[in-house]
Motif scaffolding. Structure first.
Motif, PDB file in Angstrom:
ATOM      1  N   TYR A 113      -4.977  -2.538  -5.753  1.00  0.00           N
ATOM      2  CA  TYR A 113      -5.630  -1.823  -4.662  1.00  0.00           C
ATOM      3  C   TYR A 113      -5.291  -2.512  -3.337  1.00  0.00           C
ATOM      4  CZ  TYR A 113      -8.430   0.707  -8.088  1.00  0.00           C
ATOM      5  OH  TYR A 113      -8.840   1.517  -9.127  1.00  0.00           O
ATOM      6  N   PHE A 114      -4.766  -1.724  -2.413  1.00  0.00           N
ATOM      7  CA  PHE A 114      -4.480  -2.221  -1.067  1.00  0.00           C
ATOM      8  C   PHE A 114      -5.653  -1.832  -0.172  1.00  0.00           C
ATOM      9  CE2 PHE A 114      -0.454  -2.175  -3.137  1.00  0.00           C
ATOM     10  CZ  PHE A 114       0.305  -3.171  -2.536  1.00  0.00           C
ATOM     11  N   VAL A 115      -6.400  -2.830   0.275  1.00  0.00           N
ATOM     12  CA  VAL A 115      -7.580  -2.589   1.105  1.00  0.00           C
ATOM     13  C   VAL A 115      -7.173  -2.740   2.564  1.00  0.00           C
ATOM     14  CG1 VAL A 115      -9.964  -3.235   1.565  1.00  0.00           C
ATOM     15  CG2 VAL A 115      -9.030  -3.496  -0.741  1.00  0.00           C
ATOM     16  N   GLU A 116      -7.333  -1.660   3.340  1.00  0.00           N
ATOM     17  CA  GLU A 116      -6.820  -1.661   4.708  1.00  0.00           C
ATOM     18  C   GLU A 116      -7.741  -0.890   5.648  1.00  0.00           C
ATOM     19  OE1 GLU A 116      -2.512  -0.828   4.954  1.00  0.00           O
ATOM     20  OE2 GLU A 116      -2.610  -0.440   2.796  1.00  0.00           O
ATOM     21  N   ALA A 117      -7.740  -1.300   6.909  1.00  0.00           N
ATOM     22  CA  ALA A 117      -8.498  -0.595   7.949  1.00  0.00           C
ATOM     23  C   ALA A 117      -7.567   0.361   8.698  1.00  0.00           C
ATOM     24  CB  ALA A 117      -9.151  -1.590   8.896  1.00  0.00           C
ATOM     25  N   ASN A 118      -6.997   1.302   7.961  1.00  0.00           N
ATOM     26  CA  ASN A 118      -6.190   2.362   8.562  1.00  0.00           C
ATOM     27  C   ASN A 118      -6.285   3.599   7.677  1.00  0.00           C
ATOM     28  OD1 ASN A 118      -4.067   2.150   6.475  1.00  0.00           O
ATOM     29  ND2 ASN A 118      -3.514   0.240   7.525  1.00  0.00           N
ATOM     30  N   ARG A 119      -5.684   4.680   8.098  1.00  0.00           N
ATOM     31  CA  ARG A 119      -5.822   5.947   7.379  1.00  0.00           C
ATOM     32  C   ARG A 119      -4.860   6.104   6.211  1.00  0.00           C
ATOM     33  NH1 ARG A 119      -3.801  11.241  10.396  1.00  0.00           N
ATOM     34  NH2 ARG A 119      -1.841  10.288   9.689  1.00  0.00           N
ATOM     35  N   ASP A 120      -3.636   5.645   6.397  1.00  0.00           N
ATOM     36  CA  ASP A 120      -2.555   6.027   5.493  1.00  0.00           C
ATOM     37  C   ASP A 120      -2.124   4.946   4.511  1.00  0.00           C
ATOM     38  OD1 ASP A 120      -2.463   8.505   6.738  1.00  0.00           O
ATOM     39  OD2 ASP A 120      -0.980   7.852   8.215  1.00  0.00           O
ATOM     40  N   GLY A 121      -2.777   3.803   4.514  1.00  0.00           N
ATOM     41  CA  GLY A 121      -2.366   2.738   3.606  1.00  0.00           C
ATOM     42  C   GLY A 121      -1.016   2.169   3.987  1.00  0.00           C
ATOM     43  N   GLN A 122      -0.925   1.650   5.193  1.00  0.00           N
ATOM     44  CA  GLN A 122       0.368   1.219   5.722  1.00  0.00           C
ATOM     45  C   GLN A 122       0.938   0.024   4.962  1.00  0.00           C
ATOM     46  OE1 GLN A 122       0.367   0.806   9.989  1.00  0.00           O
ATOM     47  NE2 GLN A 122      -0.670   2.757  10.313  1.00  0.00           N
ATOM     48  N   LEU A 123       0.103  -0.898   4.549  1.00  0.00           N
ATOM     49  CA  LEU A 123       0.608  -2.026   3.762  1.00  0.00           C
ATOM     50  C   LEU A 123       1.109  -1.539   2.408  1.00  0.00           C
ATOM     51  CD1 LEU A 123       1.149  -4.998   3.440  1.00  0.00           C
ATOM     52  CD2 LEU A 123      -1.255  -5.317   2.752  1.00  0.00           C
ATOM     53  N   ARG A 124       0.396  -0.600   1.833  1.00  0.00           N
ATOM     54  CA  ARG A 124       0.861  -0.009   0.581  1.00  0.00           C
ATOM     55  C   ARG A 124       2.210   0.669   0.782  1.00  0.00           C
ATOM     56  NH1 ARG A 124      -1.982   5.008  -2.801  1.00  0.00           N
ATOM     57  NH2 ARG A 124      -0.219   5.366  -4.192  1.00  0.00           N
ATOM     58  N   GLN A 125       2.405   1.351   1.900  1.00  0.00           N
ATOM     59  CA  GLN A 125       3.690   1.997   2.171  1.00  0.00           C
ATOM     60  C   GLN A 125       4.827   0.979   2.206  1.00  0.00           C
ATOM     61  OE1 GLN A 125       2.933   3.985   5.873  1.00  0.00           O
ATOM     62  NE2 GLN A 125       1.921   5.748   4.930  1.00  0.00           N
ATOM     63  N   LEU A 126       4.613  -0.117   2.917  1.00  0.00           N
ATOM     64  CA  LEU A 126       5.658  -1.134   3.025  1.00  0.00           C
ATOM     65  C   LEU A 126       5.901  -1.816   1.685  1.00  0.00           C
ATOM     66  CD1 LEU A 126       4.778  -2.751   6.476  1.00  0.00           C
ATOM     67  CD2 LEU A 126       6.514  -1.020   5.967  1.00  0.00           C
ATOM     68  N   ALA A 127       4.834  -2.034   0.907  1.00  0.00           N
ATOM     69  CA  ALA A 127       5.005  -2.626  -0.414  1.00  0.00           C
ATOM     70  C   ALA A 127       5.780  -1.693  -1.341  1.00  0.00           C
ATOM     71  CB  ALA A 127       3.640  -2.963  -1.015  1.00  0.00           C
ATOM     72  N   SER A 128       5.572  -0.400  -1.178  1.00  0.00           N
ATOM     73  CA  SER A 128       6.300   0.575  -2.004  1.00  0.00           C
ATOM     74  C   SER A 128       7.786   0.560  -1.680  1.00  0.00           C
ATOM     75  CB  SER A 128       5.729   1.980  -1.789  1.00  0.00           C
ATOM     76  OG  SER A 128       4.374   2.050  -2.200  1.00  0.00           O
ATOM     77  N   ILE A 129       8.129   0.340  -0.421  1.00  0.00           N
ATOM     78  CA  ILE A 129       9.532   0.223  -0.032  1.00  0.00           C
ATOM     79  C   ILE A 129      10.139  -1.054  -0.601  1.00  0.00           C
ATOM     80  CG2 ILE A 129      11.087  -0.083   1.940  1.00  0.00           C
ATOM     81  CD1 ILE A 129       9.157   1.676   3.560  1.00  0.00           C
ATOM     82  N   ALA A 130       9.362  -2.147  -0.532  1.00  0.00           N
ATOM     83  CA  ALA A 130       9.865  -3.439  -0.999  1.00  0.00           C
ATOM     84  C   ALA A 130       9.923  -3.518  -2.525  1.00  0.00           C
ATOM     85  CB  ALA A 130       8.992  -4.568  -0.458  1.00  0.00           C
ATOM     86  N   MET A 131       9.010  -2.812  -3.199  1.00  0.00           N
ATOM     87  CA  MET A 131       8.916  -2.896  -4.670  1.00  0.00           C
ATOM     88  C   MET A 131       8.812  -1.496  -5.264  1.00  0.00           C
ATOM     89  SD  MET A 131       6.204  -6.101  -4.784  1.00  0.00           S
ATOM     90  CE  MET A 131       5.404  -5.644  -3.242  1.00  0.00           C
ATOM     91  N   PRO A 132       9.839  -0.667  -5.114  1.00  0.00           N
ATOM     92  CA  PRO A 132       9.734   0.728  -5.566  1.00  0.00           C
ATOM     93  C   PRO A 132       9.445   0.862  -7.052  1.00  0.00           C
ATOM     94  CG  PRO A 132      12.015   0.135  -5.074  1.00  0.00           C
ATOM     95  CD  PRO A 132      11.164  -0.971  -4.564  1.00  0.00           C
ATOM     96  N   GLY A 133       9.922  -0.070  -7.852  1.00  0.00           N
ATOM     97  CA  GLY A 133       9.692   0.014  -9.285  1.00  0.00           C
ATOM     98  C   GLY A 133       8.261  -0.245  -9.697  1.00  0.00           C
ATOM     99  N   GLU A 134       7.464  -0.824  -8.803  1.00  0.00           N
ATOM    100  CA  GLU A 134       6.067  -1.141  -9.096  1.00  0.00           C
ATOM    101  C   GLU A 134       5.099  -0.199  -8.394  1.00  0.00           C
ATOM    102  OE1 GLU A 134       5.345  -3.498 -11.199  1.00  0.00           O
ATOM    103  OE2 GLU A 134       7.296  -4.490 -11.357  1.00  0.00           O
ATOM    104  N   ALA A 135       5.611   0.722  -7.577  1.00  0.00           N
ATOM    105  CA  ALA A 135       4.761   1.538  -6.717  1.00  0.00           C
ATOM    106  C   ALA A 135       3.791   2.417  -7.489  1.00  0.00           C
ATOM    107  CB  ALA A 135       5.622   2.383  -5.783  1.00  0.00           C
ATOM    108  N   HIS A 136       4.106   2.751  -8.757  1.00  0.00           N
ATOM    109  CA  HIS A 136       3.207   3.583  -9.554  1.00  0.00           C
ATOM    110  C   HIS A 136       1.879   2.877  -9.830  1.00  0.00           C
ATOM    111  CE1 HIS A 136       5.188   1.000 -12.534  1.00  0.00           C
ATOM    112  NE2 HIS A 136       4.148   1.221 -13.329  1.00  0.00           N
ATOM    113  N   LYS A 137       1.841   1.566  -9.646  1.00  0.00           N
ATOM    114  CA  LYS A 137       0.603   0.804  -9.863  1.00  0.00           C
ATOM    115  C   LYS A 137      -0.316   0.825  -8.638  1.00  0.00           C
ATOM    116  CE  LYS A 137       2.886  -2.848 -12.617  1.00  0.00           C
ATOM    117  NZ  LYS A 137       3.092  -4.325 -12.656  1.00  0.00           N
ATOM    118  N   PHE A 138       0.225   1.230  -7.501  1.00  0.00           N
ATOM    119  CA  PHE A 138      -0.465   1.016  -6.235  1.00  0.00           C
ATOM    120  C   PHE A 138      -1.516   2.095  -5.968  1.00  0.00           C
ATOM    121  CE2 PHE A 138       3.604  -1.128  -4.392  1.00  0.00           C
ATOM    122  CZ  PHE A 138       3.422  -2.189  -5.279  1.00  0.00           C
ATOM    123  N   ARG A 139      -2.669   1.655  -5.494  1.00  0.00           N
ATOM    124  CA  ARG A 139      -3.740   2.549  -5.078  1.00  0.00           C
ATOM    125  C   ARG A 139      -4.245   2.101  -3.708  1.00  0.00           C
ATOM    126  NH1 ARG A 139      -7.368   3.264 -10.656  1.00  0.00           N
ATOM    127  NH2 ARG A 139      -5.614   3.866 -12.016  1.00  0.00           N
TER     128      ARG A 139
END
Length: 597
Positions: A546-572
Motif C-alpha cells: 500500500y502506497f500511502v500518499e497525500a495526493n489524488r492519483d498515487g504519484q509514488l505508486r505511479q513512479l514505482a510502477s515505472i521502476a518495477m513494472p513486474g511488481e506493479a500488480h501488487k501495488f495498491r
C-alpha cells in the motif's frame, strides 16, 4: 459527565480569526505541554488571505508519542462567531467546549462540558496598555485552559518568555492577562470534563521546530554561498530563516559576509540566478512551491542538460493552479521527477522530519556537486511550517564533497587536455572546472543546446544520443550516494510505503491495524528517488503493498510502477488529498477496507 480522568491523551481545536494575534497564544500552549515533558504537536490551519477569515490551530497531546493529526478534537475553543456552530458540533460527546461568552448563539447540547469565558471583559479590565488589549485577548483562553487542564503558571510563563525571546516587558503584559484568566477560572468554573495533563519525561533531549527552519540551518551548515528566491507560501519562511541566521553564522573574522541572498523579481529569475551561481562554483539554492516550480521548468532542464549543480527546495502545497496556497499535499512528485521537456529524470530527496530537513539541507549540496545536477528536496506545508518535536541537529559528519573539480595542478598533469562532458570513469559523471581556475585550458562553454564531449555545439545524431545516455547513467550512479530507506520489517504479507509528512499517520495506523483488527504490516519509508535496491527487495518480499500518499492519483505508486513494472500488480493506493494532514484513523480504515474485499 465522565469523572474518569483522561491524562495526556487528547486533542484541542482552537478556532479564531486570522490576523487576530492568536499565534502567540497557541504556541504558548503547545510549548507548555512540551516543557511539561508531554509529547505534543501543533498544526495551523490558516486561510490564504492576510486576515479576517477563520483559522484553526490543532494541538495534539499524546502520552504515547503520536504526532499525526487526529480526526476528532475532544476539546474545542471557540473565539470566532462565524464558525461557532461548526466548532460546537465538532466536539464529540464527553468532550469540553470553551467559548467566548459574548458569542450569544444557541448551544443546544447537554452531552459535553460547557465553559463560557469572559474574553473581552478580562482583557478590557487588565492593567495593560490600551493599544495592546485586543492583541493579548487570546491569552484569556490560555489562562483558562491552563487552570482547567492543570498546567502550572510557571510553565506558561516559561513558554511566553520563550515566545518573546526573554523580553520581560512583553512577557509580563501577556502574563497579566493569563493570571487574570486563571484566577477567574478558579473562582467561576467547575470542572466537569475528564481531561488533564501531568508531567512526563518524554520530551527530554528533544527540541521543537519546523521543517523550513531546519532546512535553512542545514543549508547554512552545508556551506551555502548563494540563495535566490521569490516569496510564495509555504516556502517563504525557509528563505526568511536564511536571512535570520546567515548574518550570525557566516561572517569572516573582520565582519565580512561570506554569502549572498537575493529576492528576485519572480521565480524564473530566482532559479536562473541560482543556476548561474552554481555554474560559477558556489553552493547555490532556491526555494519555492508548486506554482513557482512550474515556472522554473525550462531552467531545470538547462541545469540538467548543462550539468550544473543547484539545489531546489519544493515545499509542496495543494494544487493544481493556485489551488489551496495554505493547505498541504504531496502532489508534485511526478512533476519533479520528469521536470522539463525532453528526456529528463531528477534526483529527489524526501525528508520525513525536521532533523532530516536539516541533514538533507547540507547533503543536497554534496549530491548536486558530486552528480553535477539539480537536486530537488520535497517537503510540504505540514512538515515545513508546523511545529514538530525533533531530535537535536548534528553537525555534518563528513567534509564537503565538491565532486569532480579540476584545479590548476590537475590540468597541468593532464597537459591541459580534457573534455568537459566526457565520461572518464564509467559512472556517467564528467569532470568540470569553475571560474577562478587560472589554467589556460580551464575554460569551457556551458550550453543547453546540443554539444559534444568538449562542449562544442553539435547536431550530430550519434553525439546527441550518446550524451543523453551518458547523463542517464548518472542516475544509476546516484543511487549509491542517496539516503537509504528506513525499513521496519518482521516478515508480514503486507507492506506499507510512504514518505515525508504522512509518516506519523502511517506509524500510528500500523498500531491501530494490529491492535484493533489483527492486521500486521511492514513499513518502508522512502527517503530518495530514484528507487535503490533496498526498495526493490522490500517490494519483492511482500504480497501486497500500500502506497500511502497525500495526493489524488498515487504519484509514488505511479513512479514505482515505472521502476518495477513486474511488481506493479501488487501495488495498491491509499491516497487522500483534502488539504489537511492525513490521520491515522483514515489510513487504517482505508487499508482495512481494501483488505476485506
Amino acid at each position: 459527565m465522565s469523572t474518569q480522568k483522561i491524562v495526556n491523551d487528547f486533542a484541542i481545536s482552537i478556532a479564531t480569526v486570522n490576523g487576530s494575534g492568536s499565534q502567540t497564544a497557541n504556541s504558548t500552549l503547545l510549548r507548555a505541554f512540551f516543557k511539561m515533558g508531554i509529547p505534543a504537536s501543533g498544526k495551523n490551519l490558516f486561510p490564504s488571505n492576510i486576515q479576517g477569515l477563520p483559522t484553526w490551530y490543532l494541538i495534539r497531546v499524546s502520552k504515547d508519542g503520536f504526532t499525526a493529526r487526529k480526526d476528532v478534537s475532544e476539546i474545542g475553543v471557540a473565539i470566532n462567531p462565524a464558525t461557532f456552530m461548526q466548532d460546537l458540533q465538532a466536539v464529540p460527546p464527553g468532550g469540553a467546549f470553551f467559548y467566548a461568552d459574548d458569542i450569544r448563539l444557541p448551544i443546544g447540547r447537554s452531552d459535553i462540558s460547557l465553559y463560557p469565558m469572559p474574553v473581552k471583559a478580562i482583557s478590557r479590565e487588565a492593567d495593560i496598555p490600551a493599544n495592546l488589549k485586543e492583541y493579548v485577548a487570546n491569552m484569556v483562553y490560555v489562562g483558562v485552559l491552563a487552570h482547567m487542564l492543570g498546567i502550572p503558571e510557571s510553565v506558561i510563563h516559561e513558554s511566553v518568555s520563550y515566545q518573546f525571546k526573554g523580553k520581560e516587558k512583553a512577557t509580563e503584559v501577556n502574563m497579566i492577562v493569563v493570571r487574570a484568566a486563571m484566577q477567574w477560572a478558579a473562582e467561576n468554573l467547575t470542572k466537569t470534563d475528564p481531561f488533564a495533563v501531568e508531567p512526563m519525561d518524554k520530551t527530554k533531549g528533544l527540541l521543537m521546530t519546523d521543517g523550513n527552519t531546519a532546512a535553512a540551518l542545514g543549508a547554512i551548515y552545508g556551506g551555502l554561498q548563494f540563495a535566490a528566491w521569490y516569496p510564495i507560501t509555504p516556502s517563504s519562511s525557509l528563505a526568511e530563516t536564511l536571512n535570520q541566521y546567515l548574518p550570525k553564522l557566516r561572517k569572516t573574522a573582520d565582519g565580512k559576509n561570506t554569502y549572498a541572498v537575493l529576492q528576485a523579481e519572480d521565480e524564473l529569475a530566482a532559479i536562473g540566478m541560482a543556476i548561474g551561481a552554481g555554474w560559477a562554483g558556489l553552493r547555490s539554492m532556491t526555494a519555492t512551491a508548486g506554482p513557482g516550480l512550474s515556472l522554473m521548468t525550462e531552467y531545470a532542464g538547462l541545469a540538467y542538460f548543462a550539468e550544473v549543480p543547484v539545489v531546489v527546495w519544493d515545499i509542496q502545497r495543494s494544487g493544481p493552479s493556485t489551488g489551496l496556497p495554505t493547505r498541504t499535499a504531496q502532489g508534485d512528485l511526478t512533476m519533479v521527477n520528469f521536470l522539463s521537456h525532453g528526456d529528463t529524470q531528477h534526483v529527489i530527496l524526501l525528508p520525513g522530519d525536521p532533523k532530516e530537513c536539516f541533514e538533507f539541507g547540507w547533503q543536497a549540496f554534496d549530491l548536486a556537486e558530486r552528480l553535477q545536477a539539480p537536486i530537488f528536496v520535497l517537503s510540504d506545508l505540514d512538515l515545513g511550517m508546523n511545529q514538530w518535536m525533533s531530535k537535536p541537529f548534528e553537525y555534518p559528519n563528513r567534509p564537503m564533497d565538491r565532486g569532480k573539480v579540476l584545479w590548476e595542478e590537475d590540468l597541468e598533469k593532464l597537459n591541459g587536455i580534457w573534455a568537459r562532458y566526457k565520461d572518464v570513469d564509467g559512472d556517467g559523471i564528467p569532470y568540470r572546472t569553475v571560474p577562478g581556475n587560472l589554467h589556460p585550458a580551464a575554460a569551457w562553454f556551458a550550453r543547453g543546446a546540443g554539444h559534444d564531449e568538449t562542449s562544442r555545439y553539435s547536431e550530430d545524431p550519434q553525439v546527441w544520443e550518446s550524451n543523453l545516455l551518458r547523463i542517464k547513467k548518472k542516475y544509476e550512479t546516484a543511487k549509491q550516494y542517496l539516503p537509504a530507506p528506513v525499513i521496519d520489517e518482521s516478515g508480514q504479507e503486507i507492506g506499507l510505503i510512504a514518505y515525508g509528512s504522512v509518516t506519523p499517520a502511517v506509524e500510528e495506523a500500523r498500531v491501530l491495524l494490529a491492535s484493533q483488527s489483527g492486521v500486521r504490516t511492514d513499513f518502508l519509508r522512502l527517503r530518495a528517488l530514484p528507487c535503490t535496491q533496498e526498495v526493490h527487495d522490500f517490494v519483492q518480499r511482500h504480497q501486497r503493498l500500500y502506497f500511502v500518499e497525500a495526493n489524488r492519483d498515487g504519484q509514488l505508486r505511479q513512479l514505482a510502477s515505472i521502476a518495477m513494472p513486474g511488481e506493479a500488480h501488487k501495488f495498491r493506493s491509499a491516497c487522500h488529498t483534502d488539504g489537511l494532514p492525513l490521520t491515522a484513523r483514515w489510513v487504517a480504515n482505508t487499508i482495512l477496507a481494501q483488505e476485506e474485499k
